[in-house]
Design a protein around this motif. Structure first.
Motif, PDB file in Angstrom:
ATOM      1  N   THR A  95       0.515  -1.413  -0.013  1.00  0.00           N
ATOM      2  CA  THR A  95      -0.370  -0.116  -0.223  1.00  0.00           C
ATOM      3  C   THR A  95       1.106   1.255  -0.103  1.00  0.00           C
ATOM      4  O   THR A  95       1.624   0.972   1.072  1.00  0.00           O
ATOM      5  N   THR A  96       0.398   2.380  -0.829  1.00  0.00           N
ATOM      6  CA  THR A  96       1.021   3.528  -1.076  1.00  0.00           C
ATOM      7  C   THR A  96       0.426   4.800  -0.670  1.00  0.00           C
ATOM      8  O   THR A  96      -1.204   4.209  -1.154  1.00  0.00           O
ATOM      9  N   GLN A  97       0.631   5.601   0.504  1.00  0.00           N
ATOM     10  CA  GLN A  97      -0.286   6.418   0.658  1.00  0.00           C
ATOM     11  C   GLN A  97      -0.097   8.185   0.489  1.00  0.00           C
ATOM     12  O   GLN A  97       1.062   8.786   0.097  1.00  0.00           O
ATOM     13  N   ILE A  98      -1.513   8.939   0.076  1.00  0.00           N
ATOM     14  CA  ILE A  98      -1.324   9.610  -1.121  1.00  0.00           C
ATOM     15  C   ILE A  98      -1.883  11.211  -0.141  1.00  0.00           C
ATOM     16  O   ILE A  98      -2.754  10.798   0.038  1.00  0.00           O
ATOM     17  N   LEU A  99      -1.059  12.106   0.244  1.00  0.00           N
ATOM     18  CA  LEU A  99      -2.123  13.178   1.121  1.00  0.00           C
ATOM     19  C   LEU A  99      -1.587  14.639   0.171  1.00  0.00           C
ATOM     20  O   LEU A  99       0.062  14.853  -0.233  1.00  0.00           O
ATOM     21  N   CYS A 100      -2.748  15.498   0.579  1.00  0.00           N
ATOM     22  CA  CYS A 100      -2.668  16.713  -0.097  1.00  0.00           C
ATOM     23  C   CYS A 100      -3.691  17.449   0.321  1.00  0.00           C
ATOM     24  O   CYS A 100      -4.630  17.114   0.014  1.00  0.00           O
ATOM     25  N   LYS A 101      -3.192  18.647   1.221  1.00  0.00           N
ATOM     26  CA  LYS A 101      -4.014  18.915   1.820  1.00  0.00           C
ATOM     27  C   LYS A 101      -5.518  18.003   2.399  1.00  0.00           C
ATOM     28  O   LYS A 101      -4.612  17.677   3.797  1.00  0.00           O
ATOM     29  N   LYS A 102      -6.457  17.806   2.040  1.00  0.00           N
ATOM     30  CA  LYS A 102      -7.407  17.375   2.724  1.00  0.00           C
ATOM     31  C   LYS A 102      -7.614  15.732   1.875  1.00  0.00           C
ATOM     32  O   LYS A 102      -8.793  15.564   2.352  1.00  0.00           O
ATOM     33  N   SER A 103      -6.909  15.785   1.052  1.00  0.00           N
ATOM     34  CA  SER A 103      -7.430  14.718   0.689  1.00  0.00           C
ATOM     35  C   SER A 103      -6.525  13.751   0.547  1.00  0.00           C
ATOM     36  O   SER A 103      -4.899  13.471   1.251  1.00  0.00           O
ATOM     37  N   LYS A 104      -6.859  12.537   0.482  1.00  0.00           N
ATOM     38  CA  LYS A 104      -5.701  11.092   1.278  1.00  0.00           C
ATOM     39  C   LYS A 104      -6.204   9.926   0.242  1.00  0.00           C
ATOM     40  O   LYS A 104      -7.812   9.382   0.421  1.00  0.00           O
ATOM     41  N   PHE A 105      -5.621   9.226  -0.852  1.00  0.00           N
ATOM     42  CA  PHE A 105      -6.114   8.068  -1.410  1.00  0.00           C
ATOM     43  C   PHE A 105      -4.634   6.847  -0.850  1.00  0.00           C
ATOM     44  O   PHE A 105      -3.134   7.266  -0.342  1.00  0.00           O
ATOM     45  N   ASN A 106      -5.261   5.967  -0.407  1.00  0.00           N
ATOM     46  CA  ASN A 106      -4.774   4.467  -0.049  1.00  0.00           C
ATOM     47  C   ASN A 106      -4.526   3.808  -1.384  1.00  0.00           C
ATOM     48  O   ASN A 106      -5.709   3.070  -1.560  1.00  0.00           O
ATOM     49  N   ILE A 107      -3.471   3.151  -2.184  1.00  0.00           N
ATOM     50  CA  ILE A 107      -3.492   2.677  -3.663  1.00  0.00           C
ATOM     51  C   ILE A 107      -2.640   0.708  -2.916  1.00  0.00           C
ATOM     52  O   ILE A 107      -1.911   1.044  -2.788  1.00  0.00           O
ATOM     53  N   ILE A 108      -3.390   0.577  -4.200  1.00  0.00           N
ATOM     54  CA  ILE A 108      -2.467  -1.104  -4.187  1.00  0.00           C
ATOM     55  C   ILE A 108      -1.498  -1.219  -5.214  1.00  0.00           C
ATOM     56  O   ILE A 108      -1.702  -0.440  -6.095  1.00  0.00           O
ATOM     57  N   ASN A 109      -0.181  -0.957  -4.120  1.00  0.00           N
ATOM     58  CA  ASN A 109       1.458  -1.074  -5.558  1.00  0.00           C
ATOM     59  C   ASN A 109       1.167  -2.675  -5.335  1.00  0.00           C
ATOM     60  O   ASN A 109       1.139  -3.612  -5.618  1.00  0.00           O
ATOM     61  N   MET A 110       2.672  -2.462  -6.399  1.00  0.00           N
ATOM     62  CA  MET A 110       2.994  -4.206  -7.192  1.00  0.00           C
ATOM     63  C   MET A 110       4.687  -3.591  -7.129  1.00  0.00           C
ATOM     64  O   MET A 110       5.244  -3.134  -6.131  1.00  0.00           O
ATOM     65  N   ASN A 111       5.455  -5.231  -7.334  1.00  0.00           N
ATOM     66  CA  ASN A 111       6.791  -5.385  -6.861  1.00  0.00           C
ATOM     67  C   ASN A 111       7.245  -4.609  -7.200  1.00  0.00           C
ATOM     68  O   ASN A 111       7.317  -5.466  -8.582  1.00  0.00           O
ATOM     69  N   THR A 112       8.309  -3.806  -7.016  1.00  0.00           N
ATOM     70  CA  THR A 112       9.190  -3.688  -8.143  1.00  0.00           C
ATOM     71  C   THR A 112      10.254  -4.624  -8.549  1.00  0.00           C
ATOM     72  O   THR A 112      10.992  -4.087 -10.020  1.00  0.00           O
ATOM     73  N   ASN A 113      10.776  -5.953  -8.181  1.00  0.00           N
ATOM     74  CA  ASN A 113      11.412  -6.434  -8.475  1.00  0.00           C
ATOM     75  C   ASN A 113      10.851  -7.644 -10.071  1.00  0.00           C
ATOM     76  O   ASN A 113      11.609  -7.799 -10.710  1.00  0.00           O
ATOM     77  N   ASP A 114       9.677  -7.070  -9.691  1.00  0.00           N
ATOM     78  CA  ASP A 114       9.319  -7.910 -11.408  1.00  0.00           C
ATOM     79  C   ASP A 114       9.300  -6.601 -12.901  1.00  0.00           C
ATOM     80  O   ASP A 114       8.835  -6.981 -13.511  1.00  0.00           O
TER      81      ASP A 114
END
Length: 367
Positions: A95-114
């Motif tokens: 999971t990667t979290q993106i924050l900007c002012k009052k916005s918040k996203f949690n999005i699924i990420n992928m394995n960098t090894n691939d």
């Protein structure tokens, strides 16, 4: 990984690397953007294996690391966030979290090894050319690349460097575009770059005199624009010997005002659009050229003042091919050279000798 960066910088970087991501790959990893930290820089990479684009932007790196996020979703999120600093951090392995002012996203990420490893290119720069010149050279040839994959080599543009001249050549079996510039370089290069690659390169190049450095390997080409690097595979196979296609002697020569001729052909083509060939006929006389088209929709007749050297001629063309050429040329007057009603028309600028365009005629029954 944890970093802070300006929205505008991140948005521009995402937009740049997205050009290498088709979104159609069966490998989910190739639909993602690789984001890596390096000191005070953020490195973003997009790739479809054939084409890879990497760009760097400044950021405040709070924790080193890397992550892969779906390019389409990430791009849409960044584009719609408020104009402010963006905080991005990995919460856990998935999971990667993106924050900007009052916005918040949690999005699924992928394995960098691939993520596919990019070609390792030793940047012993072969030549450099101003961005604006290369951008124009691509624009003035790419329209003549083949759109179908029947002959893959023709979907690319030939880069030919010899005798201190760089030539870009595209042809699709119906027309040919050749654009050249002098180059202070003694290298000799002959390689075919995919049209898709050069289309994206031309969008990234800016209309300025800064140089872009270009490196060739047997299988790849690298465009280095400082903060952004573009790596593409080369097309395999031998390009058509284009010089044998271009006639050197002609029976008649027409001088015409480019814009006036273009406008007349565009109007005549309106009546030709119900046929696959977009057929227009040119009746070349002493002082004028009569352009006609007949179809189920009706008929049209246009006249253009010309200067003719040689005999008169009747010849027919697919109007689209003539329009494509006339649109990208920029001189006020142009030269059209003809030999017969079944021989190619060769079009050049009247004053500046830096391009050659060839268009095959449509063979009429009475010819």
């Amino acid at each position: 990984m944890k970093f802070i960066c300006e929205k505008s910088n991140l948005q521009e970087a995402v937009f740049t690397v997205q050009k290498a991501i088709t979104g159609k790959s069966s490998m989910p990893i190739l639909n993602g953007i690789l984001i890596e930290t390096n000191g005070s820089e953020l490195i973003l990479t997009g790739s479809d294996i054939d084409l890879s684009i990497t760009t760097k932007i400044e950021a405040t790196i709070l924790e080193e690391g890397s992550v892969i996020i779906n390019a389409k979703l990430f791009g849409e999120i960044i584009r719609r966030l408020p104009n402010d600093d963006i905080n991005i951090e990995t919460i856990d392995d998935n999971t990667t979290q993106i924050l900007c002012k009052k916005s918040k996203f949690n999005i699924i990420n992928m394995n960098t090894n691939d993520f596919p490893e990019l070609p390792n290119i030793n940047e012993n720069m072969l030549f450099s050319i101003p961005e604006n010149i290369l951008k124009n050279m691509i624009r003035e040839t790419i329209f003549a690349t083949a759109q179908d994959e029947t002959r893959p080599i023709l979907t690319g543009i030939l880069f030919e460097i010899k005798n201190k001249t760089i030539n870009l050549i595209a042809l699709d079996g119906y027309r040919l575009a050749l654009r050249f510039e002098t180059l202070d370089n003694d290298n000799e290069i002959n390689a075919v770059i995919p049209g898709k690659t050069l289309n994206e390169v031309s969008k990234i190049l800016e209309d300025r005199e800064d140089n872009v450095d270009i490196t060739f390997t047997p299988n790849h080409i690298l465009f280095n624009l400082g903060k952004t690097k573009i790596v593409s595979r080369l097309l395999e196979g031998e390009f058509i010997k284009y010089k044998s296609i271009i006639p050197e002697e002609f029976n008649l020569k027409v001088t015409a005002k480019r814009e006036e001729l273009l406008n007349c052909i565009e109007r005549a083509s309106l009546m030709a659009k119900d046929s696959n060939t977009n057929l227009i006929k040119l009746n070349i006389e002493e002082n004028n050229m009569i352009i006609t088209s007949n179809s189920q929709l009706g008929m049209v007749k246009e006249e253009v003042n010309i200067i003719l050297q040689g005999s008169t001629l009747q010849i027919a063309f697919n109007s689209k091919y003539l329009i494509d050429v006339l649109k990208i040329m920029d001189e006020e007057e142009i030269i059209l050279n003809f030999s017969s009603s079944v021989s190619p028309c060769v079009i050049k600028n009247k004053d500046k000798n830096n391009c050659t365009y060839l268009v095959l005629p449509v063979r009429l029954l009475n010819n």
